[in-house]
Design an enzyme around this catalytic site. Sequence first.
Site, PDB file in Angstrom:
ATOM      1  NE  ARG A 234      -4.168   1.742   2.257  1.00 17.70           N
ATOM      2  CZ  ARG A 234      -4.529   2.601   3.210  1.00 17.70           C
ATOM      3  NH1 ARG A 234      -3.806   2.713   4.320  1.00 17.70           N
ATOM      4  NH2 ARG A 234      -5.613   3.347   3.072  1.00 17.70           N
TER       5      ARG A 234
ATOM      6  CB  ILE B 271      -6.219   5.458  -0.922  1.00 16.19           C
ATOM      7  CG1 ILE B 271      -5.970   3.947  -0.995  1.00 16.19           C
ATOM      8  CG2 ILE B 271      -5.509   6.054   0.264  1.00 16.19           C
ATOM      9  CD1 ILE B 271      -4.491   3.590  -1.138  1.00 16.19           C
ATOM     10  CB  SER B 272     -11.026   2.383   0.261  1.00 17.02           C
ATOM     11  OG  SER B 272     -11.970   2.982  -0.584  1.00 17.02           O
ATOM     12  CB  ALA B 273     -10.106   1.881   5.497  1.00 16.05           C
ATOM     13  N   PRO B 274      -7.961  -0.255   4.143  1.00 16.21           N
ATOM     14  CG  PRO B 274      -5.713  -0.721   4.607  1.00 16.21           C
ATOM     15  CD  PRO B 274      -6.793   0.295   4.859  1.00 16.21           C
TER      16      PRO B 274
END
EC number: 2.1.1.77
Length: 221
Positions: free
Chosen positions: A30, A56-59
């Site tokens: 990431r 960017i979305s949370a994992p």
Amino acid sequence: MDHARLIESLVRRGIIKTEKVRRAAERVKRELFVPERYKEVAYEDIPLPIGDDQTISAPHMVFIMNEVLDLEEGQLVLEVGSGSGYHAATIAEIVAPSDSPPSRWGAVITVEINPRLASLAFENLSKAGYSSRVHVVNADGSSGLPLRRKVDRIVVTAAAPQIPPPLIEMLADGGKLVIPVGSPGFWGQDLLLVEKRGNNIIKKHITEVAFVPLRGRYGWS
């Protein structure tokens, strides 16, 4: 938190359920997809800004969506909303895994309406080694793309007021689409799994979510 600990946490919490999703999570770094000033927190389970009011979305959200999509090697996947390219890379490692011969690969087409973010995603994916497996298109993804074949899976990474009809049209029979639907604010949104079975469209609620609003003809602007 480092990369390994993040993955361990997501497995322990039941977010990552399958070996193929875990393997993809391990292979994609990431830190290669976040702005320089956020690299120290790249493996925190939080969304991170990438400019132009986008994130960017949370994992955990990336891997919830990947699990729900039921991805398989060889599939053609459309992503609407490229962001920084991270989500597309994690999908590519399932449909076109780096340890598999290219003859067995599928592909990811990721569509981004924002020209700067499309360039950012292209640059990040190229540097990370995904240029032959992920194709970046600067266009209105909510309106679909004129492809020669139907796609097996679609993932939308921004909240739409409704499911865009062109995306349903693009799905192959038996195909699946995952999309957040609801308010343009960070509330009142539902993550839906949509399955196409012949002339029938089957919808299933997955969880409540908070995404940035989808832009484009079938989005909020």
